[in-house]
Design an enzyme around this catalytic site. Structure first.
Site, short mmCIF file in Angstrom:
data_model
loop_
_atom_site.label_atom_id
_atom_site.label_comp_id
_atom_site.label_asym_id
_atom_site.label_seq_id
_atom_site.Cartn_x
_atom_site.Cartn_y
_atom_site.Cartn_z
N ASN A 101 0.97 -1.20 0.13
CA ASN A 101 -0.17 -0.44 -0.07
C ASN A 101 0.62 1.21 -0.33
O ASN A 101 0.37 2.39 -0.71
CB ASN A 101 -1.18 0.17 0.91
CG ASN A 101 -0.41 -0.76 2.52
OD1 ASN A 101 0.51 -0.67 2.99
ND2 ASN A 101 -1.01 -0.02 3.76
N GLU B 220 5.99 -8.91 -3.93
CA GLU B 220 5.43 -8.77 -4.94
C GLU B 220 4.43 -8.01 -5.88
O GLU B 220 4.32 -8.14 -6.95
CB GLU B 220 5.54 -10.49 -4.97
CG GLU B 220 3.94 -10.44 -4.65
CD GLU B 220 4.07 -10.79 -3.10
OE1 GLU B 220 4.96 -9.96 -1.94
OE2 GLU B 220 3.45 -12.10 -2.48
N GLU C 297 4.47 -4.64 11.73
CA GLU C 297 3.07 -3.78 11.63
C GLU C 297 2.20 -4.18 10.96
O GLU C 297 2.39 -4.70 9.67
CB GLU C 297 3.95 -2.82 10.88
CG GLU C 297 4.54 -1.22 11.56
CD GLU C 297 3.90 -1.28 12.33
OE1 GLU C 297 2.87 -0.76 12.72
OE2 GLU C 297 4.93 0.18 13.24
N CYS D 164 -3.72 0.11 6.55
CA CYS D 164 -3.64 -0.53 8.12
C CYS D 164 -4.75 0.24 8.99
O CYS D 164 -5.34 -0.31 10.34
CB CYS D 164 -2.53 -0.84 8.55
SG CYS D 164 -0.55 0.22 8.91
N GLU E 265 7.74 2.11 14.89
CA GLU E 265 8.49 2.18 14.00
C GLU E 265 8.58 3.84 14.06
O GLU E 265 7.15 4.68 14.73
CB GLU E 265 8.08 2.42 12.50
CG GLU E 265 7.93 0.31 12.69
CD GLU E 265 7.85 0.02 10.69
OE1 GLU E 265 6.75 0.47 10.36
OE2 GLU E 265 9.20 -0.51 10.41
O1 TXE Z 1 -0.09 -9.73 3.15
P1 TXE Z 1 0.79 -10.19 3.35
P2 TXE Z 1 -0.81 -9.32 1.27
C1 TXE Z 1 -3.43 -6.90 4.94
C2 TXE Z 1 -4.27 -6.21 4.48
C3 TXE Z 1 -4.30 -7.16 3.46
C4 TXE Z 1 -3.62 -8.73 3.58
C5 TXE Z 1 -2.96 -9.04 2.91
O2 TXE Z 1 -5.30 -7.24 5.46
O3 TXE Z 1 -5.34 -7.71 3.32
O4 TXE Z 1 -2.54 -7.74 4.61
O5 TXE Z 1 -2.10 -7.96 2.06
C6 TXE Z 1 6.07 -11.05 2.49
N1 TXE Z 1 7.98 -15.45 5.15
N2 TXE Z 1 -1.86 -5.82 5.24
O6 TXE Z 1 -1.37 -10.70 0.78
O7 TXE Z 1 0.83 -11.74 2.64
C7 TXE Z 1 4.37 -11.23 1.36
O8 TXE Z 1 6.23 -11.18 0.12
C8 TXE Z 1 7.79 -13.80 5.08
C9 TXE Z 1 -1.72 -4.37 5.88
O9 TXE Z 1 0.02 -7.94 0.56
O10 TXE Z 1 1.09 -10.40 4.49
C10 TXE Z 1 4.89 -8.75 1.48
O11 TXE Z 1 5.75 -8.35 1.37
N3 TXE Z 1 6.80 -12.96 4.38
C11 TXE Z 1 -0.19 -4.10 5.63
C12 TXE Z 1 4.62 -9.20 2.36
O12 TXE Z 1 4.69 -10.36 3.25
C13 TXE Z 1 6.11 -12.63 3.80
C14 TXE Z 1 -0.07 -3.56 4.16
C15 TXE Z 1 3.17 -8.80 3.21
O13 TXE Z 1 2.38 -9.64 2.43
C16 TXE Z 1 5.48 -14.18 4.48
C17 TXE Z 1 -0.49 -4.61 3.77
C18 TXE Z 1 6.44 -15.42 5.18
N4 TXE Z 1 5.22 -16.72 5.46
C19 TXE Z 1 -1.28 -5.46 3.45
N5 TXE Z 1 4.32 -14.64 3.02
C20 TXE Z 1 -0.49 -2.87 6.62
N6 TXE Z 1 -0.05 -3.20 8.39
O14 TXE Z 1 -0.35 -1.79 6.22
C21 TXE Z 1 3.66 -12.84 3.07
N7 TXE Z 1 5.19 -12.57 3.14
#
Ligand code: TXE
Length: 487
Positions: free
Chosen positions: A151, A177, A248, A282, A461
Site C-alpha cells: 500500500n 511482489e 506492523e 492499516c 517505527e
Molecule cells: O499481505 P501479506 P498482502 C493486510 C491487509 C491485506 C492483507 C493481505 O489485511 O488485506 O494484509 O495483503 C510477505 N514470510 N495488509 O497479501 O501476505 C509478502 O511477500 C515472510 C496490512 O500483501 O501479509 C509481502 O512482501 N514474508 C498492511 C509481505 O509479506 C512473507 C499493508 C506482506 O504480505 C511471508 C498491506 C512469510 N511467510 C496488507 N508471507 C499494513 N499493515 O499496512 C508473505 N510474506
C-alpha cells in the site's frame, strides 16, 4: 500503455540477475495490463544478498554517526529532486492517485532526513554507582531483513531503511511482489548518495522468498509490514533463533465522533480515514462510531460530499481515488460487501465498480462504499477489509463507545473527534490502540512513534522509539575498587 523492462535484483551496489530463472508478472492496477516481469530471487540469491550485507556491516557500523547521517541526508535530497518521476512510478505500481504518491515520496525523504539528524544523538548512558560505575553502549544488530506491503511501498521501505542504517545496521529488503518497482530506485539512490555496496540489497519474489530471508542464519532482526496472518508466521519462524522483530500488521480501528465535535471536520476525517489510498491503510478508522444526536446530520453531510470524490486515472492530478491493488483483492472486498448486505447492514452508498472509459475499464476500481445499520458482531465490522468500505455505528454515551471501540483483537489506531478538551484526553487514555488521533486520523510524520497494541503488531517505527528496535544495549560494569580476597 506503460511498460518497463524486466526488473532484476539489487545486490552489492548494483542491479543484477536472479539465478532462479523464474519471473512473475507485475500488473498495473489501473488497467489490468502487465507493467513488466520481475525476476524471483533463488535461495542462492538470498544467500548472496545476506553475505553482501554482512560484509558491508563491518565498515558501515564503525563509521562515525554523522558520516552515516550525511548519506541518509544526501539520499533524501535525491528523492526530493526525483519526486515527480518517483510519484509517477509509485502511482503506476500501486494504482493510487499520483497526488498521494507525491506525498509518499516527500514523506520518505522526510523520514531519511529525520533519521539523518538523529544519528549523532544515538548514545548510551553513564550510570554512577558510587566509587564504581557502569555505562551502556548502543550497538547495531547486524544484517536486518525488511519485508514490505503494497500500500505504501516507498514509505514502508524508508520507515525500515532509515532507522536501520542510522543505527549502523545493513539491510536486505523484499518489497511486496505486487509493488516491486520503487524500492529498487531507492536502493540506487542510496548508492549514489554514498551508501557502500551491500548497505541495502533488494530481492524480489513472493512470500516464500521473504520466509527464506528471515530464516537466514546471518539475519539478526526482521521487520514486516503485512497481514496479521503473515506476522504470526514470521514470529514463529524467528522463535527458533530468538531474534528481535518489528511487526506492523492490520487493524480495524475505531473513529469516534462525539456530538460536540466540529461536524464538517469529523466528516472530512471519516472520509480520509476510509477512502484515502482507496481505503488500503492499516490504521484506517473503518468503524465509524457516531453519537445519536449528530447521526442524521453526519449522514447528510457525508452523502453530499462522497459523490464528488473523483475516481479514475491515477496519473491524473485531479483524481482522488485510484484502483485497488489487484483483481484478487478487489474480489475479496466485493465479497465483504456482499456479506455486509447478507448480514443485514444497509448499503447506503457505492458497492460497485465505477463506469470508466478504456483503458481503465479493466482496472480494479471500486466506488467508495458506506454501510449503515451495522452491529458490532457483523463480519464487515469485525474483520479488516482493506478497501474503501466504511461501517457506521451509532452510540449513546462515552463509556458505551469506549467499551465497543476496544472490543476487538486489533489495536493499531483510534480517532476521536470532539471539541471538549477533557473528554478527548479522558477517552484516548482508555482506548487500546498504539496510536490515537484527536481531531484527525492517520497522520504519521517521522517524528512520532507508530505501532500497535494487541494483535496489530509489535515494536514501534519512527520517532526516537525506532532506535530501540534497531540497536541492542550492551552494559559495561567498571570496577574501580579492589575485590576482597576469596576464599
Ligand atoms: O499481505 P501479506 P498482502 C493486510 C491487509 C491485506 C492483507 C493481505 O489485511 O488485506 O494484509 O495483503 C510477505 N514470510 N495488509 O497479501 O501476505 C509478502 O511477500 C515472510 C496490512 O500483501 O501479509 C509481502 O512482501 N514474508 C498492511 C509481505 O509479506 C512473507 C499493508 C506482506 O504480505 C511471508 C498491506 C512469510 N511467510 C496488507 N508471507 C499494513 N499493515 O499496512 C508473505 N510474506
Amino acid at each position: 500503455m506503460h511498460s518497463f523492462k524486466e526488473q532484476r535484483l539489487y545486490i552489492d551496489g548494483e542491479i543484477c540477475d536472479a539465478s532462479s530463472g523464474e519471473t512473475f508478472a507485475n500488473i498495473s492496477p489501473a488497467t489490468g495490463h502487465k507493467l513488466c516481469d520481475v525476476q524471483i530471487a533463488s535461495s542462492a540469491d538470498v544467500d548472496r544478498a545476506v553475505a553482501s550485507a554482512k560484509n558491508a556491516f563491518t565498515d558501515w557500523s564503525q563509521l562515525a554517526g554523522a558520516q552515516r547521517g550525511r548519506v541518509l541526508w544526501q539520499a533524501a535530497q535525491r528523492l526530493r529532486e526525483q519526486t515527480d518521476d518517483l510519484a509517477r512510478l509509485e502511482s503506476l505500481d500501486t494504482g493510487k492517485p499520483v497526488t498521494e504518491a507525491r506525498l509518499d515520496v516527500v514523506g520518505a525523504a522526510e523520514v531519511l532526513e529525520y533519521f539523518a539528524g538523529l544519528v549523532p544523538a544515538i548514545h548510551g548512558q553513564h550510570i554512577n554507582l558510587g566509587q564504581s560505575f557502569a555505562y551502556t553502549r548502543r550497538e547495531p544488530l547486524g544484517v536486518c531483513a525488511g519485508i514490505g506491503a503494497w500500500n505504501f511501498p516507498l514509505l514502508i521501505a524508508s520507515w525500515k531503511i532509515g532507522p536501520a542504517l542510522a543505527c549502523g545496521n545493513t539491510l536486505v529488503f523484499k518489497p511486496s511482489e505486487l509493488t516491486p518497482l520503487s524500492t529498487l530506485r531507492l536502493a540506487e539512490i542510496l548508492t549514489s548518495a554514498g551508501l557502500p555496496p551491500g548497505g541495502l540489497n533488494v530481492i524480489q519474489g513472493p512470500g516464500r522468498v521473504g520466509d527464506s530471508l528471515i530464516r537466514h542464519p546471518s539475519v539478526a532482526k526482521a521487520s514486516l509490514t503485512g497481514s496479521v496472518a503473515t506476522g504470526k508466521k514470521v514470529l514463529n519462524a524467528l522463535a527458533d533463533r530468538v531474534i528481535p522483530v518489528t511487526l506492523e500488521l492490520g487493524g480495524k480501528s475505531p473513529l469516534i465522533l462525539f456530538k460536540d465535535c466540529n461536524l464538517r471536520q469529523g466528516v472530512t476525517g471519516a472520509m480520509l480515514a476510509n477512502f484515502y489510498c482507496q481505503g488500503e491503510i492499516c490504521s484506517n478508522g473503518t468503524r465509524v462510531f457516531v453519537e445519536d444526536e449528530i447521526f442524521d446530520a453526519f449522514i447528510a453531510d457525508l452523502l453530499s460530499r462522497i459523490r464528488h470524490l473523483r475516481i479514475g486515472n491515477p496519473l491524473d492530478p485531479q483524481t482522488q481515488m485510484g484502483a485497488l491493488i489487484s483483481h484478487a483483492h478487489k474480489e475479496k472486498v466485493l465479497k465483504y460487501i456482499e456479506t455486509g448486505k447478507n448480514e443485514g447492514a444497509h448499503l447506503l452508498y457505492g458497492g460497485q465498480s465505477p463506469l470508466l472509459d478504456a483503458p481503465f475499464d479493466f482496472g480494479f476500481f471500486l466506488q467508495p462504499t458506506v454501510f449503515t445499520d451495522c452491529t458490532d458482531t457483523m463480519t464487515i465490522v469485525r474483520e479488516e477489509i482493506f478497501g474503501p468500505v466504511m461501517s457506521i455505528l451509532r452510540f449513546k454515551d462515552e463509556d458505551e463507545v469506549i467499551a465497543r471501540a476496544n472490543n476487538t483483537d486489533f489495536g493499531l489506531g483510534a480517532g476521536v473527534f470532539t471539541q471538549n478538551l477533557q473528554r478527548a484526553h479522558r477517552v484516548v487514555a482508555q482506548l487500546q490502540a498504539g496510536i490515537c488521533w484527536i481531531n484527525n486520523h492517520n497522520y504519521a510524520p517521522a517524528e512520532i512513534p507508530f505501532g500497535a497494541y494487541k494483535q496489530s503488531g509489535l515494536g514501534r517505527e519512527n520517532g526516537t522509539a525506532a532506535i530501540d528496535h534497531y540497536t541492542q544495549i550492551k552494559t559495561v560494569y567498571v570496577e574501580m575498587g579492589e575485590l576482597a580476597d576469596y576464599p
